[in-house]
Design a protein around this motif. Sequence first.
Motif, PDB file in Angstrom:
ATOM      1  N   ILE A   1      25.840  38.641  12.637  1.00  0.00           N
ATOM      2  CA  ILE A   1      24.611  38.918  12.595  1.00  0.00           C
ATOM      3  C   ILE A   1      24.038  39.318  11.286  1.00  0.00           C
ATOM      4  N   ASN A   2      23.101  38.877  10.680  1.00  0.00           N
ATOM      5  CA  ASN A   2      22.525  39.253   9.320  1.00  0.00           C
ATOM      6  C   ASN A   2      21.036  38.976   9.401  1.00  0.00           C
TER       7      ASN A   2
ATOM      8  N   GLU B   1      18.158  39.501  18.423  1.00  0.00           N
ATOM      9  CA  GLU B   1      17.953  39.988  19.828  1.00  0.00           C
ATOM     10  C   GLU B   1      18.575  39.015  20.777  1.00  0.00           C
ATOM     11  N   ASN B   2      18.384  37.948  20.836  1.00  0.00           N
ATOM     12  CA  ASN B   2      19.001  37.081  21.639  1.00  0.00           C
ATOM     13  C   ASN B   2      20.717  36.914  21.693  1.00  0.00           C
ATOM     14  N   ILE B   3      21.104  37.172  20.368  1.00  0.00           N
ATOM     15  CA  ILE B   3      22.245  37.265  20.314  1.00  0.00           C
ATOM     16  C   ILE B   3      23.081  38.604  20.872  1.00  0.00           C
TER      17      ILE B   3
ATOM     18  N   ILE C   1      25.211  53.723  27.383  1.00  0.00           N
ATOM     19  CA  ILE C   1      25.251  54.028  26.028  1.00  0.00           C
ATOM     20  C   ILE C   1      24.155  55.025  25.599  1.00  0.00           C
ATOM     21  N   SER C   2      24.723  56.051  25.091  1.00  0.00           N
ATOM     22  CA  SER C   2      23.814  57.114  24.597  1.00  0.00           C
ATOM     23  C   SER C   2      23.748  57.161  23.108  1.00  0.00           C
ATOM     24  N   GLU C   3      24.671  56.663  22.330  1.00  0.00           N
ATOM     25  CA  GLU C   3      24.385  56.486  20.814  1.00  0.00           C
ATOM     26  C   GLU C   3      24.997  55.616  20.375  1.00  0.00           C
ATOM     27  N   ILE C   4      24.363  54.910  19.357  1.00  0.00           N
ATOM     28  CA  ILE C   4      25.013  53.744  18.596  1.00  0.00           C
ATOM     29  C   ILE C   4      25.028  53.914  17.097  1.00  0.00           C
ATOM     30  N   GLU C   5      26.254  53.071  16.477  1.00  0.00           N
ATOM     31  CA  GLU C   5      26.168  53.304  15.170  1.00  0.00           C
ATOM     32  C   GLU C   5      26.297  51.849  14.753  1.00  0.00           C
ATOM     33  N   PHE C   6      25.668  51.021  14.039  1.00  0.00           N
ATOM     34  CA  PHE C   6      25.503  49.684  13.682  1.00  0.00           C
ATOM     35  C   PHE C   6      25.809  49.466  12.332  1.00  0.00           C
TER      36      PHE C   6
ATOM     37  N   ASP D   1      16.602  48.390   3.926  1.00  0.00           N
ATOM     38  CA  ASP D   1      15.120  48.313   3.623  1.00  0.00           C
ATOM     39  C   ASP D   1      14.357  48.198   5.152  1.00  0.00           C
ATOM     40  N   ASP D   2      13.434  47.370   5.189  1.00  0.00           N
ATOM     41  CA  ASP D   2      12.825  47.080   6.490  1.00  0.00           C
ATOM     42  C   ASP D   2      13.839  46.478   7.556  1.00  0.00           C
ATOM     43  N   LYS D   3      14.791  45.990   7.177  1.00  0.00           N
ATOM     44  CA  LYS D   3      15.645  45.042   7.943  1.00  0.00           C
ATOM     45  C   LYS D   3      16.410  46.097   8.951  1.00  0.00           C
ATOM     46  N   VAL D   4      16.651  47.514   8.439  1.00  0.00           N
ATOM     47  CA  VAL D   4      17.290  48.432   9.154  1.00  0.00           C
ATOM     48  C   VAL D   4      16.214  48.905  10.323  1.00  0.00           C
ATOM     49  N   LEU D   5      14.910  48.913   9.981  1.00  0.00           N
ATOM     50  CA  LEU D   5      13.824  49.247  11.047  1.00  0.00           C
ATOM     51  C   LEU D   5      13.770  47.974  12.143  1.00  0.00           C
ATOM     52  N   LEU D   6      14.047  46.830  11.626  1.00  0.00           N
ATOM     53  CA  LEU D   6      14.152  45.881  12.591  1.00  0.00           C
ATOM     54  C   LEU D   6      15.221  45.928  13.710  1.00  0.00           C
ATOM     55  N   LEU D   7      16.395  46.286  13.049  1.00  0.00           N
ATOM     56  CA  LEU D   7      17.452  46.371  14.161  1.00  0.00           C
ATOM     57  C   LEU D   7      17.284  47.530  14.999  1.00  0.00           C
ATOM     58  N   GLU D   8      16.817  48.647  14.402  1.00  0.00           N
ATOM     59  CA  GLU D   8      16.705  49.773  15.288  1.00  0.00           C
ATOM     60  C   GLU D   8      15.838  49.652  16.175  1.00  0.00           C
ATOM     61  N   ARG D   9      14.665  48.669  16.153  1.00  0.00           N
ATOM     62  CA  ARG D   9      13.817  48.370  17.179  1.00  0.00           C
ATOM     63  C   ARG D   9      14.439  47.460  18.340  1.00  0.00           C
ATOM     64  N   ILE D  10      14.990  46.638  17.732  1.00  0.00           N
ATOM     65  CA  ILE D  10      15.860  45.729  18.528  1.00  0.00           C
ATOM     66  C   ILE D  10      16.912  46.443  19.544  1.00  0.00           C
ATOM     67  N   LEU D  11      17.626  47.220  19.130  1.00  0.00           N
ATOM     68  CA  LEU D  11      18.771  48.054  19.563  1.00  0.00           C
ATOM     69  C   LEU D  11      17.881  48.931  20.754  1.00  0.00           C
ATOM     70  N   ARG D  12      17.133  49.795  20.140  1.00  0.00           N
ATOM     71  CA  ARG D  12      16.321  50.642  21.173  1.00  0.00           C
ATOM     72  C   ARG D  12      15.839  49.955  22.309  1.00  0.00           C
ATOM     73  N   LYS D  13      15.374  48.865  22.122  1.00  0.00           N
ATOM     74  CA  LYS D  13      14.413  47.785  23.170  1.00  0.00           C
ATOM     75  C   LYS D  13      15.730  47.474  24.261  1.00  0.00           C
ATOM     76  N   LEU D  14      17.059  47.310  23.739  1.00  0.00           N
ATOM     77  CA  LEU D  14      18.056  46.499  24.666  1.00  0.00           C
ATOM     78  C   LEU D  14      19.047  47.672  25.216  1.00  0.00           C
TER      79      LEU D  14
END
Length: 277
Positions: free
Chosen positions: A31-32, A42-44, A59-64, A71-84
């Motif tokens: 994932i990049n 998200e699909n992956i 799952i109660s906590e995540i370290e990715f 930068d903005d990619k951190v926020l993107l990953l956080e949103r995806i992980l919180r959704k899933l």
Amino acid sequence: MKLIADSGSTKTDWCVTDGEYIVSRVVGQGINPFQQTGEDVENIIRGELVDKMECAGKISEIEFYGAGCRDDKVLLLERILRKLFVNAGRIEVCSDVLGAARALLGNREGIACILGTGANSCLYDGRRITANVPPLGYILGDEGSGAVLGRLFINAMFKGGLSPALRDEFLAETGLTLADIINKVYREPLANRFLAGTSVFIHDHLDDKDLSALVVENFKSFFRRNVDLYGRRDLPVGAVGSIAYYYEEQLRAAAEEEGYKVAMVIKSPMDSLVKMA
């Protein structure tokens, strides 16, 4: 339960822990977020992890830790992980180089390096990254990486840097033509993975002195154009990643020639990250 991820451009290592116990461990595709869309990411994660993991809801906590997580990619990953993972409270998305530094050096000062499909490095004070030379990716930089090694290898094959016999053996073994290679590099997606994939052949033919010298020179370029910029030859160097692991002999030789001491080489940071969890 805690989910820890170590993600590079080629593969992602996922591990679920419950205290000191490993509940589940899965290896999926890389994932990049700089190379893939948010929908792709998200699909992956959904297809390779969430849909196949019975404990996903626990799952109660995540370290990715991931390549391209800036930068903005951190926020993107956080949103995806919180959704899933809807029940996850703490979600931390960090660069893969911080994960490497924590795994290699713990609370010690040093220089941490990633040498896999891509390459990266940082100066680490035992707690945080204090300097990071931008790797710039496999087109503009990434010296020492598998992708750049593949690029150098293909260039040498067709421009006289390696023997015609070695070139013919590679083409016969892979079933590729020069036209196929050009197409994969310039027209198909994820050319970096294709280039890094030539490392399997390279590793099997290190008895060829010209090829072995090419590997060493790739690592020397990494030290000169990245590690030297920290100005800390006094510090230990740690390296993580498949290229560092499988070419450890050549890496140590290059480091010694450039005036550095490699203290530790590991294939993956996951085991160390789990112990620290």
